[in-house]
Design a protein around this motif. Sequence first.
Motif, PDB file in Angstrom:
ATOM      1  N   PRO A 165       0.809  -1.227   0.000  1.00 37.40           N
ATOM      2  CA  PRO A 165       0.000   0.000   0.000  1.00 37.40           C
ATOM      3  C   PRO A 165       0.843   1.279   0.000  1.00 37.40           C
ATOM      4  O   PRO A 165       0.412   2.301  -0.563  1.00 37.40           O
ATOM      5  CB  PRO A 165      -0.823  -0.128   1.285  1.00 37.40           C
ATOM      6  CG  PRO A 165      -0.966  -1.605   1.477  1.00 37.40           C
ATOM      7  CD  PRO A 165       0.351  -2.192   1.033  1.00 37.40           C
ATOM      8  N   SER A 166       2.049   1.235   0.586  1.00 36.62           N
ATOM      9  CA  SER A 166       2.920   2.410   0.599  1.00 36.62           C
ATOM     10  C   SER A 166       3.411   2.791  -0.797  1.00 36.62           C
ATOM     11  O   SER A 166       3.969   3.883  -0.986  1.00 36.62           O
ATOM     12  CB  SER A 166       4.134   2.152   1.501  1.00 36.62           C
ATOM     13  OG  SER A 166       4.885   1.053   1.018  1.00 36.62           O
ATOM     14  N   GLN A 167       3.202   1.911  -1.764  1.00 36.13           N
ATOM     15  CA  GLN A 167       3.609   2.204  -3.137  1.00 36.13           C
ATOM     16  C   GLN A 167       2.470   2.831  -3.948  1.00 36.13           C
ATOM     17  O   GLN A 167       2.634   3.095  -5.146  1.00 36.13           O
ATOM     18  CB  GLN A 167       4.135   0.938  -3.815  1.00 36.13           C
ATOM     19  CG  GLN A 167       5.435   0.445  -3.190  1.00 36.13           C
ATOM     20  CD  GLN A 167       5.950  -0.816  -3.822  1.00 36.13           C
ATOM     21  OE1 GLN A 167       5.255  -1.848  -3.887  1.00 36.13           O
ATOM     22  NE2 GLN A 167       7.195  -0.787  -4.278  1.00 36.13           N
ATOM     23  N   THR A 168       1.347   3.079  -3.313  1.00 35.36           N
ATOM     24  CA  THR A 168       0.286   3.855  -3.942  1.00 35.36           C
ATOM     25  C   THR A 168       0.818   5.250  -4.212  1.00 35.36           C
ATOM     26  O   THR A 168       1.270   5.939  -3.294  1.00 35.36           O
ATOM     27  CB  THR A 168      -0.948   3.938  -3.015  1.00 35.36           C
ATOM     28  OG1 THR A 168      -1.524   2.629  -2.898  1.00 35.36           O
ATOM     29  CG2 THR A 168      -1.982   4.905  -3.576  1.00 35.36           C
ATOM     30  N   SER A 169       0.800   5.654  -5.474  1.00 37.24           N
ATOM     31  CA  SER A 169       1.425   6.913  -5.851  1.00 37.24           C
ATOM     32  C   SER A 169       1.140   7.188  -7.323  1.00 37.24           C
ATOM     33  O   SER A 169       0.508   6.405  -8.017  1.00 37.24           O
ATOM     34  CB  SER A 169       2.942   6.824  -5.615  1.00 37.24           C
ATOM     35  OG  SER A 169       3.557   8.091  -5.797  1.00 37.24           O
ATOM     36  N   VAL A 170       1.618   8.346  -7.777  1.00 42.96           N
ATOM     37  CA  VAL A 170       1.663   8.637  -9.202  1.00 42.96           C
ATOM     38  C   VAL A 170       3.109   8.514  -9.642  1.00 42.96           C
ATOM     39  O   VAL A 170       3.996   9.136  -9.038  1.00 42.96           O
ATOM     40  CB  VAL A 170       1.127  10.046  -9.523  1.00 42.96           C
ATOM     41  CG1 VAL A 170       1.193  10.304 -11.022  1.00 42.96           C
ATOM     42  CG2 VAL A 170      -0.306  10.198  -9.014  1.00 42.96           C
ATOM     43  N   TYR A 171       3.339   7.712 -10.658  1.00 44.42           N
ATOM     44  CA  TYR A 171       4.698   7.453 -11.133  1.00 44.42           C
ATOM     45  C   TYR A 171       4.925   8.185 -12.450  1.00 44.42           C
ATOM     46  O   TYR A 171       4.144   8.060 -13.391  1.00 44.42           O
ATOM     47  CB  TYR A 171       4.902   5.944 -11.323  1.00 44.42           C
ATOM     48  CG  TYR A 171       4.915   5.215 -10.012  1.00 44.42           C
ATOM     49  CD1 TYR A 171       3.725   4.776  -9.430  1.00 44.42           C
ATOM     50  CD2 TYR A 171       6.100   4.991  -9.327  1.00 44.42           C
ATOM     51  CE1 TYR A 171       3.720   4.131  -8.193  1.00 44.42           C
ATOM     52  CE2 TYR A 171       6.117   4.343  -8.096  1.00 44.42           C
ATOM     53  CZ  TYR A 171       4.916   3.924  -7.541  1.00 44.42           C
ATOM     54  OH  TYR A 171       4.922   3.299  -6.324  1.00 44.42           O
ATOM     55  N   PHE A 172       5.997   8.952 -12.479  1.00 41.55           N
ATOM     56  CA  PHE A 172       6.364   9.685 -13.680  1.00 41.55           C
ATOM     57  C   PHE A 172       7.698   9.184 -14.206  1.00 41.55           C
ATOM     58  O   PHE A 172       8.656   9.000 -13.445  1.00 41.55           O
ATOM     59  CB  PHE A 172       6.487  11.183 -13.406  1.00 41.55           C
ATOM     60  CG  PHE A 172       5.179  11.884 -13.250  1.00 41.55           C
ATOM     61  CD1 PHE A 172       4.693  12.217 -11.996  1.00 41.55           C
ATOM     62  CD2 PHE A 172       4.436  12.232 -14.369  1.00 41.55           C
ATOM     63  CE1 PHE A 172       3.483  12.868 -11.846  1.00 41.55           C
ATOM     64  CE2 PHE A 172       3.211  12.884 -14.228  1.00 41.55           C
ATOM     65  CZ  PHE A 172       2.737  13.194 -12.973  1.00 41.55           C
ATOM     66  N   CYS A 173       7.738   9.000 -15.493  1.00 43.45           N
ATOM     67  CA  CYS A 173       8.982   8.725 -16.187  1.00 43.45           C
ATOM     68  C   CYS A 173       9.432  10.024 -16.847  1.00 43.45           C
ATOM     69  O   CYS A 173       8.598  10.848 -17.261  1.00 43.45           O
ATOM     70  CB  CYS A 173       8.747   7.648 -17.243  1.00 43.45           C
ATOM     71  SG  CYS A 173      10.181   7.288 -18.281  1.00 43.45           S
ATOM     72  N   ALA A 174      10.737  10.223 -16.938  1.00 42.03           N
ATOM     73  CA  ALA A 174      11.274  11.406 -17.592  1.00 42.03           C
ATOM     74  C   ALA A 174      12.529  11.017 -18.361  1.00 42.03           C
ATOM     75  O   ALA A 174      13.140   9.978 -18.086  1.00 42.03           O
ATOM     76  CB  ALA A 174      11.598  12.501 -16.573  1.00 42.03           C
ATOM     77  N   SER A 175      12.897  11.859 -19.308  1.00 44.90           N
ATOM     78  CA  SER A 175      14.131  11.619 -20.047  1.00 44.90           C
ATOM     79  C   SER A 175      14.820  12.944 -20.321  1.00 44.90           C
ATOM     80  O   SER A 175      14.187  14.005 -20.324  1.00 44.90           O
ATOM     81  CB  SER A 175      13.849  10.881 -21.368  1.00 44.90           C
ATOM     82  OG  SER A 175      13.193  11.721 -22.298  1.00 44.90           O
ATOM     83  N   SER A 176      16.135  12.879 -20.524  1.00 44.67           N
ATOM     84  CA  SER A 176      16.909  14.055 -20.907  1.00 44.67           C
ATOM     85  C   SER A 176      18.050  13.614 -21.810  1.00 44.67           C
ATOM     86  O   SER A 176      18.492  12.457 -21.744  1.00 44.67           O
ATOM     87  CB  SER A 176      17.439  14.799 -19.677  1.00 44.67           C
ATOM     88  OG  SER A 176      18.338  13.999 -18.930  1.00 44.67           O
ATOM     89  N   SER A 177      18.523  14.561 -22.628  1.00 41.65           N
ATOM     90  CA  SER A 177      19.557  14.176 -23.600  1.00 41.65           C
ATOM     91  C   SER A 177      20.838  13.759 -22.887  1.00 41.65           C
ATOM     92  O   SER A 177      21.478  12.779 -23.251  1.00 41.65           O
ATOM     93  CB  SER A 177      19.815  15.323 -24.573  1.00 41.65           C
ATOM     94  OG  SER A 177      20.161  16.501 -23.864  1.00 41.65           O
ATOM     95  N   THR A 178      21.208  14.544 -21.849  1.00 41.78           N
ATOM     96  CA  THR A 178      22.317  14.153 -20.974  1.00 41.78           C
ATOM     97  C   THR A 178      21.906  14.510 -19.561  1.00 41.78           C
ATOM     98  O   THR A 178      20.843  15.063 -19.333  1.00 41.78           O
ATOM     99  CB  THR A 178      23.624  14.897 -21.309  1.00 41.78           C
ATOM    100  OG1 THR A 178      23.505  16.255 -20.916  1.00 41.78           O
ATOM    101  CG2 THR A 178      23.956  14.804 -22.778  1.00 41.78           C
ATOM    102  N   GLY A 179      22.719  14.193 -18.589  1.00 43.05           N
ATOM    103  CA  GLY A 179      22.375  14.531 -17.204  1.00 43.05           C
ATOM    104  C   GLY A 179      23.317  15.521 -16.598  1.00 43.05           C
ATOM    105  O   GLY A 179      23.238  15.815 -15.412  1.00 43.05           O
ATOM    106  N   GLY A 180      24.183  16.076 -17.417  1.00 42.45           N
ATOM    107  CA  GLY A 180      25.223  16.948 -16.882  1.00 42.45           C
ATOM    108  C   GLY A 180      24.759  18.355 -16.626  1.00 42.45           C
ATOM    109  O   GLY A 180      23.585  18.646 -16.574  1.00 42.45           O
ATOM    110  N   SER A 181      25.675  19.227 -16.471  1.00 46.48           N
ATOM    111  CA  SER A 181      25.353  20.616 -16.145  1.00 46.48           C
ATOM    112  C   SER A 181      24.732  21.307 -17.356  1.00 46.48           C
ATOM    113  O   SER A 181      24.712  20.781 -18.461  1.00 46.48           O
ATOM    114  CB  SER A 181      26.612  21.352 -15.726  1.00 46.48           C
ATOM    115  OG  SER A 181      27.538  21.360 -16.786  1.00 46.48           O
ATOM    116  N   GLY A 182      24.223  22.457 -17.127  1.00 46.12           N
ATOM    117  CA  GLY A 182      23.591  23.168 -18.217  1.00 46.12           C
ATOM    118  C   GLY A 182      22.093  22.973 -18.222  1.00 46.12           C
ATOM    119  O   GLY A 182      21.538  22.240 -17.408  1.00 46.12           O
ATOM    120  N   GLU A 183      21.478  23.588 -19.173  1.00 46.02           N
ATOM    121  CA  GLU A 183      20.017  23.590 -19.215  1.00 46.02           C
ATOM    122  C   GLU A 183      19.511  22.281 -19.812  1.00 46.02           C
ATOM    123  O   GLU A 183      18.871  22.264 -20.864  1.00 46.02           O
ATOM    124  CB  GLU A 183      19.532  24.774 -20.035  1.00 46.02           C
ATOM    125  CG  GLU A 183      18.060  25.082 -19.863  1.00 46.02           C
ATOM    126  CD  GLU A 183      17.658  26.360 -20.572  1.00 46.02           C
ATOM    127  OE1 GLU A 183      18.551  27.132 -20.965  1.00 46.02           O
ATOM    128  OE2 GLU A 183      16.461  26.585 -20.750  1.00 46.02           O
TER     129      GLU A 183
END
Lengths: 109, 115
Positions: free
Chosen positions: B83-101
């Motif tokens: 029950p503690s896993q009841t939630s809204v799950y979002f997936c996301a992506s980015s071109s890289t994970g480094g600094s910058g916008e």
Amino acid sequence: GQNIDQPTEMTATEGAIVQINCTYQTSGFNGLFWYQQHAGEAPTFLSYNVLDGLEEKGRFSSFLSRSKGYSYLLLKELQMKDSASYLCAVKDSNYQLIWGAGTKLIIKP
Amino acid sequence: NAGVTQTPKFRVLKTGQSMTLLCAQDMNHEYMYWYRQDPGMGLRLIHYSVGEGTTAKGEVPDGYNVSRLKKQNFLLGLESAAPSQTSVYFCASSSTGGSGEETQYFGPGTRLLVL
């Protein structure tokens, strides 16, 4: 620990201006993001600040003071469609985004 | 260009059941993320991937597993739902994970209710 604070809820009037504040304490700083999230939808990118000062994008502006650990999002000429939650997030030293709980903005006619 | 898609949109599970959430992106992004969003809390990172075949733990990884067999897909598994896993799950992506916008692009979310 890492912490990002934002007001839980704000109310403003259509056509007015509102400022949403965000304060942060994180291990390292590689930029601050603001996202907009309408109810039941995904967050969408609004703005990014990495240097001190004001960034303007149309009706939205975002300000950053790194020395104070402080940012704000300024929304001008409010429209009903601006009713949403606004999420502040900081990219820490590991380039991970640390998220605030969000500010729910209610716009009244 | 669909961006980031998630399957399913909504699911109800009984305690102890298992399921897999699928995330797909068509932007050729290297980095992918799974978050959960709970009322009154910020988005919390569960697991992430910096490229095909790689995965890493985020802030709240317990009770979840992930796989990134193909660059465009990132799967989140719940082996024995609680029950503690009841939630809204979002997936996301980015071109890289480094600094910058490096903006993260989010999917529409999966609403999971565990009874």
